[in-house]
Motif scaffolding. Structure first.
Motif, PDB file in Angstrom:
ATOM      1  N   GLY A 141      -5.262  12.509   5.456  1.00 46.85           N
ATOM      2  CA  GLY A 141      -4.580  11.438   5.577  1.00 46.85           C
ATOM      3  C   GLY A 141      -4.880  10.657   4.326  1.00 46.85           C
ATOM      4  N   PRO A 142      -4.059   9.420   3.962  1.00 51.94           N
ATOM      5  CA  PRO A 142      -3.959   8.770   2.859  1.00 51.94           C
ATOM      6  C   PRO A 142      -4.859   7.553   3.299  1.00 51.94           C
ATOM      7  CG  PRO A 142      -1.885   8.698   3.809  1.00 51.94           C
ATOM      8  CD  PRO A 142      -2.528   9.387   4.768  1.00 51.94           C
ATOM      9  N   LEU A 143      -5.953   7.046   2.394  1.00 60.89           N
ATOM     10  CA  LEU A 143      -6.521   5.855   2.494  1.00 60.89           C
ATOM     11  C   LEU A 143      -6.036   5.022   1.168  1.00 60.89           C
ATOM     12  CD1 LEU A 143      -8.951   6.059   0.343  1.00 60.89           C
ATOM     13  CD2 LEU A 143      -9.852   7.447   2.398  1.00 60.89           C
ATOM     14  N   ALA A 144      -6.254   3.500   1.139  1.00 56.12           N
ATOM     15  CA  ALA A 144      -5.693   2.813   0.201  1.00 56.12           C
ATOM     16  C   ALA A 144      -6.961   2.220  -0.790  1.00 56.12           C
ATOM     17  CB  ALA A 144      -4.943   1.555   0.622  1.00 56.12           C
ATOM     18  N   VAL A 145      -6.749   2.522  -1.764  1.00 54.77           N
ATOM     19  CA  VAL A 145      -8.036   1.786  -2.947  1.00 54.77           C
ATOM     20  C   VAL A 145      -7.404   0.946  -3.749  1.00 54.77           C
ATOM     21  CG1 VAL A 145      -9.581   2.509  -4.425  1.00 54.77           C
ATOM     22  CG2 VAL A 145      -8.860   4.261  -2.926  1.00 54.77           C
ATOM     23  N   PRO A 146      -7.560  -0.265  -3.612  1.00 58.22           N
ATOM     24  CA  PRO A 146      -7.369  -1.397  -4.477  1.00 58.22           C
ATOM     25  C   PRO A 146      -7.887  -1.421  -5.988  1.00 58.22           C
ATOM     26  CG  PRO A 146      -8.595  -2.358  -2.994  1.00 58.22           C
ATOM     27  CD  PRO A 146      -8.593  -0.975  -2.689  1.00 58.22           C
ATOM     28  N   ARG A 147      -7.369  -1.863  -6.834  1.00 55.70           N
ATOM     29  CA  ARG A 147      -7.793  -1.961  -8.270  1.00 55.70           C
ATOM     30  C   ARG A 147      -9.124  -2.111  -8.241  1.00 55.70           C
ATOM     31  NH1 ARG A 147      -9.336  -0.254 -11.911  1.00 55.70           N
ATOM     32  NH2 ARG A 147      -8.655  -0.021 -14.121  1.00 55.70           N
ATOM     33  N   ASP A 148      -9.794  -3.186  -7.742  1.00 59.27           N
ATOM     34  CA  ASP A 148     -11.318  -3.583  -7.913  1.00 59.27           C
ATOM     35  C   ASP A 148     -11.889  -3.074  -6.590  1.00 59.27           C
ATOM     36  OD1 ASP A 148     -10.112  -5.279  -6.014  1.00 59.27           O
ATOM     37  OD2 ASP A 148     -10.621  -7.033  -6.946  1.00 59.27           O
ATOM     38  N   TRP A 149     -11.291  -2.403  -5.912  1.00 58.83           N
ATOM     39  CA  TRP A 149     -12.161  -1.959  -4.402  1.00 58.83           C
ATOM     40  C   TRP A 149     -12.396  -2.960  -3.461  1.00 58.83           C
ATOM     41  CZ3 TRP A 149     -14.779   3.210  -4.096  1.00 58.83           C
ATOM     42  CH2 TRP A 149     -14.438   4.198  -5.288  1.00 58.83           C
ATOM     43  N   MET A 150     -11.749  -4.140  -3.549  1.00 64.51           N
ATOM     44  CA  MET A 150     -11.978  -5.289  -2.647  1.00 64.51           C
ATOM     45  C   MET A 150     -11.006  -5.329  -1.721  1.00 64.51           C
ATOM     46  SD  MET A 150     -14.423  -7.712  -1.882  1.00 64.51           S
ATOM     47  CE  MET A 150     -14.335  -9.262  -0.907  1.00 64.51           C
ATOM     48  N   PRO A 151     -11.260  -5.364  -0.703  1.00 69.15           N
ATOM     49  CA  PRO A 151      -9.862  -5.245   0.636  1.00 69.15           C
ATOM     50  C   PRO A 151      -9.479  -6.881   0.406  1.00 69.15           C
ATOM     51  CG  PRO A 151     -11.934  -4.921   1.605  1.00 69.15           C
ATOM     52  CD  PRO A 151     -12.209  -4.866   0.095  1.00 69.15           C
ATOM     53  N   THR A 152      -8.103  -7.143   0.671  1.00 68.66           N
ATOM     54  CA  THR A 152      -7.669  -8.546   0.960  1.00 68.66           C
ATOM     55  C   THR A 152      -7.265  -8.854   2.268  1.00 68.66           C
ATOM     56  OG1 THR A 152      -6.330 -10.239  -0.142  1.00 68.66           O
ATOM     57  CG2 THR A 152      -5.621  -7.841   0.131  1.00 68.66           C
ATOM     58  N   MET A 153      -7.375 -10.070   2.820  1.00 70.16           N
ATOM     59  CA  MET A 153      -6.760 -10.492   3.922  1.00 70.16           C
ATOM     60  C   MET A 153      -6.448 -12.058   3.518  1.00 70.16           C
ATOM     61  SD  MET A 153     -10.491  -9.777   6.003  1.00 70.16           S
ATOM     62  CE  MET A 153     -11.255  -8.171   5.893  1.00 70.16           C
TER      63      MET A 153
END
Ligand SMILES: Cc1cc2nc3c(=O)[nH]c(=O)nc-3n(C[C@H](O)[C@H](O)[C@H](O)COP(=O)(O)OP(=O)(O)OC[C@H]3O[C@@H](n4cnc5c(N)ncnc54)[C@H](O)[C@@H]3O)c2cc1C
Length: 476
Positions: A368-380
């Motif tokens: 399945g797909p997971l999500a990678v942000p450009r700087d690898w830092m999750p956001t909330m």
């Protein structure tokens, strides 16, 4: 596990054979019959896109704190359809950005607080599963980060050192080769770092149980209801748009992780990367005696290209890894869940690690797909002026993190100033990924390059230098 061909595109997708998407969905202990779709326009206090862990935990904590809220969850397929119902079963305090890098970016105190909250999230998942009588098979076995071959010894030492630098080393243990073998016998394991802040779960049972709990608290979940667009507030009322009508709310929450890349307004915010898994049949007692692993720790080595293992409650070995190619245009399709060369590599590696698997059948393969942000830092994040909240970008470490997201978003939406609403994840903005074809060229270059670096390290016994272009690009 076989799967019917993907349904053709239509406003209401055909009901799929949801059990075929993972061993976890297959063994969720229920039929997975979809709930009704949204019947037409709806008004709500909070409208949530996505019934994975992020959306469901957010709904849960909102309703637990304010039962008077009308909380509506819109799910394109069924609760637990995404990564939440397919993952490697790790509920771990690990965070996508390493402790050293967190400290560099956000300073010591903020990095430390975030990692302490991650440890708390591992406990919180178990606590709520028990309190709400969710049969999530939560088992707190800890985690072993194994030095697989001599090239990986420096990695576990530096992982220990960076947590020590934050004063978080108290209950960690560096194990030598014999101590590691005393826990689990893996070919060429030279040592390991044991971290107790990790548990295994049955992901689909947790997701499905959470969905039922949300409903019991008064939340409404509409399934097979894809959100095609969203509108922020400001002049208008915030809303989630579906083919059956709009759900207007004071706040909309975007909790679709990798699938968010399908929404035009968020196309470049996350990079969908596929993670793939193979699973053995239940092993005999003799084979388990050979392997050990009575502690059922989550196990990984230190490859850039990632491997993750767990021992299921019914005595199977789950072996997961990345390596499936990034797809041009951030495309996500059912057929990408299976990539035979990667699944084959995982079976081969599993047999390599555990010679006791000779003659054992692999019964399941999925992904399945997971999500990678450009700087690898999750956001909330939550913007009250726009009425839009989102939590995303876990890079494959989202089981415990999504619980922290749910609590954080609930506090932010309810206007509560708590310790977690001041963490560095809050309102963090990652810059967007490059447009295509640069995105594809870059992602494939890094994927291939890191695979080569890993293979070279294994062949030579020398640790990666950290100086190749792929390693540099992977961090920037
Ligand atoms: C194979 C694999 C193994 C993994 N292993 C681990 C692990 O062992 N430990 C760990 O911590 N993490 C792991 N992860 C990552 C972890 O599972 C995820 O980070 C986490 O489950 C994310 O939860 P979520 O709710 O944010 O997203 P998801 O679980 O992906 O849920 C998003 C939901 O939103 C729905 N949706 C999306 N778009 C729309 C739309 N437009 N309209 C309506 N609904 C929509 C989707 O159908 C889906 O149900 C793994 C991921 C994968 C793919």
């Amino acid at each position: 596990m076989t799967r019917a061909p993907s349904a053709p595109k239509s406003a209401r997708p055909e009901a799929k054979d949801y059990r075929s998407y993972s061993f976890w969905l297959e063994t969720a202990g229920e039929e997975l019959a979809p709930r009704p779709s949204v019947p037409g326009p709806v008004e709500a206090d909070v409208a949530i896109l996505g019934a994975g862990f992020t959306g469901l935990w957010t709904a849960y904590y909102l309703l637990a704190q304010d039962p008077s809220l009308r909380v509506v969850v819109l799910e394109a397929e069924i609760a637990g359809f995404g990564a939440s119902g397919r993952n490697g079963a790790w509920c771990s305090s690990g965070f996508p950005v390493s402790p050293g890098e967190l400290q560099r970016r956000f300073r010591r105190e903020a990095a430390r607080e975030l990692l302490i909250e991650m440890r708390g999230a591992v406990e919180e998942v178990g606590r709520i599963a028990t309190a709400e009588e969710i049969d999530a098979q939560y088992f707190r076995g800890g985690q072993l980060r194994v030095a697989h071959g001599p090239s990986q010894l420096p990695a576990i030492e530096s992982a220990y050192e960076s947590l020590r630098g934050l004063g978080l080393e108290d209950d960690l243990r560096l194990l030598d080769a014999d101590e590691t073998a005393g826990r689990v016998r893996i070919t060429d394991a030279r040592g390991a770092l044991f971290n107790p802040h990790c548990a295994t779960i049955h992901p689909a049972r947790l997701a499905r149980g959470l969905a039922r709990t949300v409903e019991r608290l008064g939340g409404e979940i509409f399934e097979r209801t894809p959100v095609t667009d969203f509108e922020a507030g400001g002049k208008n009322v915030p809303r989630l748009v579906t083919d059956s009508g709009e759900v207007r709310a004071r706040t909309v929450v975007l909790a679709g992780e990798a699938y968010l890349a399908r929404l035009r307004k968020l196309r470049r915010q996350v990079l969908p990367i596929y993670s793939l898994i193979v699973l053995t049949e239940p092993l005999s007692e003799e084979r388990w005696a050979e392997i050990g692993w009575e502690g059922r720790e989550c196990v990984a080595s230190n490859r850039y290209t990632i491997d993750y293992l767990s021992r299921t409650e019914d005595g199977r070995i789950l072996f997961g890894g990345r390596g499936a190619p990034y797809r041009y245009g951030s495309r996500i399709r059912d057929e990408y869940d299976r990539h035979e060369p990667t699944h084959q590599m995982l079976r081969h590696t599993a047999r390599n690690w555990f010679p006791a698997l000779e003659g054992v059948r692999f019964t399941h393969a999925w992904g399945g797909p997971l999500a990678v942000p450009r700087d690898w830092m999750p956001t909330m994040s939550y913007d009250p002026s726009q009425g839009v909240a989102t939590a995303r970008g876990y890079t494959g470490q989202g089981v415990a993190t999504a619980n922290l997201s749910g609590r954080t978003l609930a506090d932010l939406i309810l206007g509560r100033d708590t310790g977690i609403t001041r963490l560095p994840t809050v309102d963090h903005e990652s810059r967007p990924w490059e447009p295509e074809p640069l995105r594809w060229l870059g992602a494939r270059y890094v994927q291939r390059g890191l695979m080569k670096v890993d293979n070279r390290a294994e062949r030579t016994g020398e640790p990666p230098t950290g100086k190749t272009l792929a390693e540099w690009l992977g961090k920037h």
